[in-house]
Design an enzyme around this catalytic site. Sequence first.
Site, PDB file in Angstrom:
ATOM      1  N   GLY A  11       1.690   6.142   2.257  1.00 16.56           N
ATOM      2  CA  GLY A  11       1.492   7.586   2.320  1.00 16.56           C
ATOM      3  C   GLY A  11       1.209   8.250   0.991  1.00 16.56           C
ATOM      4  O   GLY A  11       1.443   9.451   0.836  1.00 16.56           O
ATOM      5  N   SER A  12       0.659   7.506   0.026  1.00 19.87           N
ATOM      6  CA  SER A  12       0.357   8.170  -1.257  1.00 19.87           C
ATOM      7  C   SER A  12      -0.787   9.172  -1.082  1.00 19.87           C
ATOM      8  O   SER A  12      -0.797  10.222  -1.742  1.00 19.87           O
ATOM      9  CB  SER A  12       0.047   7.148  -2.361  1.00 19.87           C
ATOM     10  OG  SER A  12      -1.188   6.529  -2.140  1.00 19.87           O
ATOM     11  N   HIS A 108     -11.625   4.819   2.310  1.00 20.09           N
ATOM     12  CA  HIS A 108     -11.639   3.347   2.258  1.00 20.09           C
ATOM     13  C   HIS A 108     -11.778   2.898   0.806  1.00 20.09           C
ATOM     14  O   HIS A 108     -12.605   3.443   0.058  1.00 20.09           O
ATOM     15  CB  HIS A 108     -12.811   2.820   3.106  1.00 20.09           C
ATOM     16  CG  HIS A 108     -12.828   1.334   3.178  1.00 20.09           C
ATOM     17  ND1 HIS A 108     -11.968   0.623   4.002  1.00 20.09           N
ATOM     18  CD2 HIS A 108     -13.562   0.419   2.504  1.00 20.09           C
ATOM     19  CE1 HIS A 108     -12.198  -0.670   3.841  1.00 20.09           C
ATOM     20  NE2 HIS A 108     -13.149  -0.830   2.942  1.00 20.09           N
TER      21      HIS A 108
HETATM   22  C1  GAR Z   1      -5.558   3.538   0.722  1.00 17.33           C
HETATM   23  O1  GAR Z   1      -5.910   2.883  -0.471  1.00 17.33           O
HETATM   24  C2  GAR Z   1      -6.740   3.602   1.675  1.00 17.33           C
HETATM   25  O2  GAR Z   1      -7.964   3.664   1.015  1.00 17.33           O
HETATM   26  C3  GAR Z   1      -6.591   2.304   2.415  1.00 17.33           C
HETATM   27  O3  GAR Z   1      -5.222   2.166   2.624  1.00 17.33           O
HETATM   28  C4  GAR Z   1      -4.530   2.731   1.507  1.00 17.33           C
HETATM   29  C5  GAR Z   1      -3.401   3.565   2.022  1.00 17.33           C
HETATM   30  O4  GAR Z   1      -2.577   3.954   0.955  1.00 17.33           O
HETATM   31  N1  GAR Z   1      -7.317   2.330   3.657  1.00 17.33           N
HETATM   32  C6  GAR Z   1      -7.938   1.280   4.171  1.00 17.33           C
HETATM   33  O5  GAR Z   1      -7.939   0.180   3.648  1.00 17.33           O
HETATM   34  C7  GAR Z   1      -8.674   1.563   5.455  1.00 17.33           C
HETATM   35  N2  GAR Z   1      -9.515   0.488   5.833  1.00 17.33           N
HETATM   36  P1  GAR Z   1      -1.517   5.110   1.130  1.00 17.33           P
HETATM   37  O6  GAR Z   1      -0.675   4.777   2.375  1.00 17.33           O
HETATM   38  O7  GAR Z   1      -0.681   5.017  -0.118  1.00 17.33           O
HETATM   39  O8  GAR Z   1      -2.246   6.410   1.263  1.00 17.33           O
END
Ligand code: GAR
Length: 191
Positions: A11-12, A108
């Site tokens: 969830g950043s 992404h």
């Molecule tokens: C993010 O880096 C996003 O780009 C990636 O998951 C991470 C979630 O981080 N998404 C994918 O890979 C989608 N295919 P977060 O939970 O810290 O926001």
Amino acid sequence: MNLAVFASGTGSNFDAILQAIKEGTLDANVSLLVCDKIEAPVVQKAQRHHIDTVVFNSKCYESKAAYEEVLLKDLQSRGIDYIILAGFMRLIGPTLLEAYEHRILNIHPSLLPAFPGKDAIGQALDKKVKVTGVTVHFVDNGMDTGPIIEQEAVRVEPDDTREAVQKKIQAVEHKLYPRVIQSLPVKEESQ
Ligand code: GAR
């Protein structure tokens, strides 16, 4: 602009969106978090910010259409304008795609169409690329294939670890996603 964030993990990006709203650089309201994993840290983040949260277990439904119907009713009753996917590791089905055409965004961690799907950073490191990056795009019925809205490049140095690349990518994501969301068209009545 009334947003629902869909997330499955840390969830950043969810935090970065809330921070941008707090700082006044994003004129929006996150009224709902939708999460498919009860243990995901993003759920606690939403609770700390008193944001309503729907956690669903896909195994409790007979199909994707069945849980998306339930979600759709909730989204519509809250007047959600845009669905913001922020690390939501599930494909969106026709029920939500049709109801929210061009109103579902994804972020992404690669310069699409390079390295779609899971572990985009690992894929980029395996190919020893010098440049990777971040893409924000509209969601369609493919895996990371929808129309690209914005991209930003991130340099990969020869001795960069996976953690180092991830840190650089996330720093870009946390600025780029709120900026792109702010640029979206808003319906008159939800301004
Ligand atoms: C993010 O880096 C996003 O780009 C990636 O998951 C991470 C979630 O981080 N998404 C994918 O890979 C989608 N295919 P977060 O939970 O810290 O926001």
